[in-house]
Design a protein around this motif. Sequence first.
Motif, PDB file in Angstrom:
ATOM      1  N   LEU A 105       0.831  -1.202   0.000  1.00 56.98           N
ATOM      2  CA  LEU A 105       0.000   0.000   0.000  1.00 56.98           C
ATOM      3  C   LEU A 105       0.869   1.257   0.000  1.00 56.98           C
ATOM      4  O   LEU A 105       0.459   2.307  -0.504  1.00 56.98           O
ATOM      5  CB  LEU A 105      -0.919   0.004   1.227  1.00 56.98           C
ATOM      6  CG  LEU A 105      -1.955  -1.134   1.293  1.00 56.98           C
ATOM      7  CD1 LEU A 105      -2.666  -1.115   2.636  1.00 56.98           C
ATOM      8  CD2 LEU A 105      -2.952  -1.024   0.138  1.00 56.98           C
ATOM      9  N   VAL A 106       2.074   1.152   0.583  1.00 57.12           N
ATOM     10  CA  VAL A 106       3.035   2.257   0.565  1.00 57.12           C
ATOM     11  C   VAL A 106       3.746   2.306  -0.782  1.00 57.12           C
ATOM     12  O   VAL A 106       3.843   3.359  -1.423  1.00 57.12           O
ATOM     13  CB  VAL A 106       4.068   2.108   1.702  1.00 57.12           C
ATOM     14  CG1 VAL A 106       5.086   3.243   1.653  1.00 57.12           C
ATOM     15  CG2 VAL A 106       3.373   2.080   3.056  1.00 57.12           C
ATOM     16  N   THR A 107       4.236   1.145  -1.223  1.00 58.52           N
ATOM     17  CA  THR A 107       4.957   1.073  -2.493  1.00 58.52           C
ATOM     18  C   THR A 107       4.059   1.457  -3.665  1.00 58.52           C
ATOM     19  O   THR A 107       4.471   2.209  -4.561  1.00 58.52           O
ATOM     20  CB  THR A 107       5.496  -0.348  -2.714  1.00 58.52           C
ATOM     21  OG1 THR A 107       6.272  -0.737  -1.590  1.00 58.52           O
ATOM     22  CG2 THR A 107       6.348  -0.415  -3.980  1.00 58.52           C
ATOM     23  N   GLY A 108       2.831   0.945  -3.663  1.00 54.28           N
ATOM     24  CA  GLY A 108       1.901   1.239  -4.744  1.00 54.28           C
ATOM     25  C   GLY A 108       1.608   2.728  -4.850  1.00 54.28           C
ATOM     26  O   GLY A 108       1.515   3.279  -5.952  1.00 54.28           O
ATOM     27  N   TYR A 109       1.492   3.383  -3.698  1.00 53.96           N
ATOM     28  CA  TYR A 109       1.229   4.823  -3.692  1.00 53.96           C
ATOM     29  C   TYR A 109       2.413   5.578  -4.295  1.00 53.96           C
ATOM     30  O   TYR A 109       2.236   6.467  -5.136  1.00 53.96           O
ATOM     31  CB  TYR A 109       0.961   5.312  -2.273  1.00 53.96           C
ATOM     32  CG  TYR A 109       0.464   6.740  -2.208  1.00 53.96           C
ATOM     33  CD1 TYR A 109      -0.893   7.009  -2.145  1.00 53.96           C
ATOM     34  CD2 TYR A 109       1.344   7.812  -2.233  1.00 53.96           C
ATOM     35  CE1 TYR A 109      -1.356   8.318  -2.105  1.00 53.96           C
ATOM     36  CE2 TYR A 109       0.896   9.116  -2.203  1.00 53.96           C
ATOM     37  CZ  TYR A 109      -0.458   9.364  -2.128  1.00 53.96           C
ATOM     38  OH  TYR A 109      -0.914  10.663  -2.097  1.00 53.96           O
ATOM     39  N   ALA A 110       3.631   5.205  -3.860  1.00 57.13           N
ATOM     40  CA  ALA A 110       4.825   5.889  -4.367  1.00 57.13           C
ATOM     41  C   ALA A 110       4.972   5.719  -5.876  1.00 57.13           C
ATOM     42  O   ALA A 110       5.281   6.677  -6.598  1.00 57.13           O
ATOM     43  CB  ALA A 110       6.072   5.356  -3.654  1.00 57.13           C
ATOM     44  N   LEU A 111       4.726   4.515  -6.365  1.00 54.85           N
ATOM     45  CA  LEU A 111       4.811   4.275  -7.805  1.00 54.85           C
ATOM     46  C   LEU A 111       3.719   5.040  -8.550  1.00 54.85           C
ATOM     47  O   LEU A 111       3.946   5.552  -9.653  1.00 54.85           O
ATOM     48  CB  LEU A 111       4.695   2.774  -8.097  1.00 54.85           C
ATOM     49  CG  LEU A 111       5.874   1.909  -7.631  1.00 54.85           C
ATOM     50  CD1 LEU A 111       5.568   0.433  -7.859  1.00 54.85           C
ATOM     51  CD2 LEU A 111       7.156   2.303  -8.359  1.00 54.85           C
ATOM     52  N   GLY A 112       2.533   5.120  -7.941  1.00 50.53           N
ATOM     53  CA  GLY A 112       1.447   5.888  -8.546  1.00 50.53           C
ATOM     54  C   GLY A 112       1.801   7.353  -8.689  1.00 50.53           C
ATOM     55  O   GLY A 112       1.464   7.992  -9.690  1.00 50.53           O
ATOM     56  N   VAL A 113       2.506   7.898  -7.698  1.00 49.66           N
ATOM     57  CA  VAL A 113       2.933   9.298  -7.777  1.00 49.66           C
ATOM     58  C   VAL A 113       3.946   9.479  -8.903  1.00 49.66           C
ATOM     59  O   VAL A 113       3.863  10.419  -9.703  1.00 49.66           O
ATOM     60  CB  VAL A 113       3.546   9.755  -6.431  1.00 49.66           C
ATOM     61  CG1 VAL A 113       4.107  11.178  -6.560  1.00 49.66           C
ATOM     62  CG2 VAL A 113       2.498   9.712  -5.327  1.00 49.66           C
ATOM     63  N   MET A 114       4.919   8.563  -8.958  1.00 49.50           N
ATOM     64  CA  MET A 114       5.981   8.675  -9.967  1.00 49.50           C
ATOM     65  C   MET A 114       5.422   8.660 -11.388  1.00 49.50           C
ATOM     66  O   MET A 114       5.782   9.490 -12.224  1.00 49.50           O
ATOM     67  CB  MET A 114       6.989   7.538  -9.795  1.00 49.50           C
ATOM     68  CG  MET A 114       7.916   7.679  -8.602  1.00 49.50           C
ATOM     69  SD  MET A 114       8.930   6.197  -8.372  1.00 49.50           S
ATOM     70  CE  MET A 114       9.680   6.043  -9.982  1.00 49.50           C
ATOM     71  N   PHE A 115       4.533   7.702 -11.650  1.00 46.13           N
ATOM     72  CA  PHE A 115       4.004   7.564 -13.009  1.00 46.13           C
ATOM     73  C   PHE A 115       2.775   8.452 -13.245  1.00 46.13           C
ATOM     74  O   PHE A 115       2.510   8.863 -14.380  1.00 46.13           O
ATOM     75  CB  PHE A 115       3.652   6.097 -13.286  1.00 46.13           C
ATOM     76  CG  PHE A 115       4.857   5.200 -13.332  1.00 46.13           C
ATOM     77  CD1 PHE A 115       5.723   5.236 -14.415  1.00 46.13           C
ATOM     78  CD2 PHE A 115       5.132   4.344 -12.288  1.00 46.13           C
ATOM     79  CE1 PHE A 115       6.837   4.416 -14.461  1.00 46.13           C
ATOM     80  CE2 PHE A 115       6.255   3.522 -12.316  1.00 46.13           C
ATOM     81  CZ  PHE A 115       7.114   3.554 -13.409  1.00 46.13           C
ATOM     82  N   GLY A 116       2.043   8.739 -12.173  1.00 46.34           N
ATOM     83  CA  GLY A 116       0.837   9.548 -12.314  1.00 46.34           C
ATOM     84  C   GLY A 116       1.129  11.011 -12.555  1.00 46.34           C
ATOM     85  O   GLY A 116       0.352  11.690 -13.238  1.00 46.34           O
TER      86      GLY A 116
END
Length: 403
Positions: A43-54
Amino acid sequence: MPLALLALAIGAFGIGTTEFVIMGLLPEVASDYGVSIPTAGFLVTGYALGVMFGAPLMTVLGTRVPRKRMLMLLMGLFIVGNLLSALAPAFSVMLIGRVVASLAHGAFFGIGSVVAADLVAPHKKAGAIAMMFTGLTVANVVGVPLGTLIGQSVGWRFTFAVVAALGVVGLAGVAKLVPDVPRAEGVRLRHELAAFKNAQVLLAMAMTVLGFGGVFAAITYIAPMMTHVAGFADGSVTWLLVLFGLGMVGGNLVGGRFADRALMPMLYISLGALSVVLALFTLTAHNKIAAAVTVVLIGALGFATVPPLQKRVLDHAHGAPTLASAVNIGAFNLGNALSAWLGGVVIAAGFGYTAPNWVGAALAAAALVLALVSAALERRDGAPGPVVAGSVPAEQRAAAVHR
């Protein structure tokens, strides 16, 4: 400062709260869904990746949308993501909710930085950006501890429902207070992408990755470092993180104030001091009082770099700054992920819980080197030479205006 900055700060407060509050609620979430703590960590990793690509994705999608309307759409996306997290019947659905919320993060701060800078006079731009980012820093002092307390007392779902309500307040504030800023005429996606050909933009983003990465190399492992090395009780980690948040608030405001006066000297001082303090943390971590003071300094020096770096990206991507500004927000998260991984590597290698501090010091020192290189290139490119009347390129004329 215009009241519109308050609306942007409220949105930033909600985004900062939802980003970090999950760290304190992982045991409760894992227990409810019957998954392990490492699995819940997605849930932490997914959020960080979402920020990077989003960040670049949402900004590109919004290139033809007026900035105020895009900010409102992003806050709507943030609300939907947090409501989905609050109501998720399964872990996979909550993960989707986290990713949906994260898609708003980078673009909101990127577009918000451009709007904040446009609301004030040129000599107050970094201060305006810092004012918006104050919402993010205050979230670490108030929102995250309070959200963790609510989640542990009433239930973690209620925490995300409250964060969604904060999003509603932020959306209303943007709708009411942020003026209708017309979209820059003639600016297309190719103009936004052209900013990445500018070496100064890329250097500023690299400084963002390395400088803020230095902070999170240490802070990611603050719990084991403070409990196993400094000797704090487990329950003390919460107030240590509050101290870190207070340092962030102070550093952000000071960085914004002085970046408007002397941007590069502010970067030299903050990055150089950050490198030294992180190196000293390997020693001060063995004493409770010294460790607590060092945590405050790391927060202050780390966030003192945020307004000047964001302003530097805006200055050198002038004319089409929105995408570059948003990608720079993604660079913060890339730095977080990179430094957390490197910190874990040195701990796993047997160098101890203080070893990530050396990693952080090296990253911050590398950012300082890039700042010196960036300034040297700027001086070289700005050196006077034989110029034919009327032949000065538009980019140089714009750069002269900014100087």
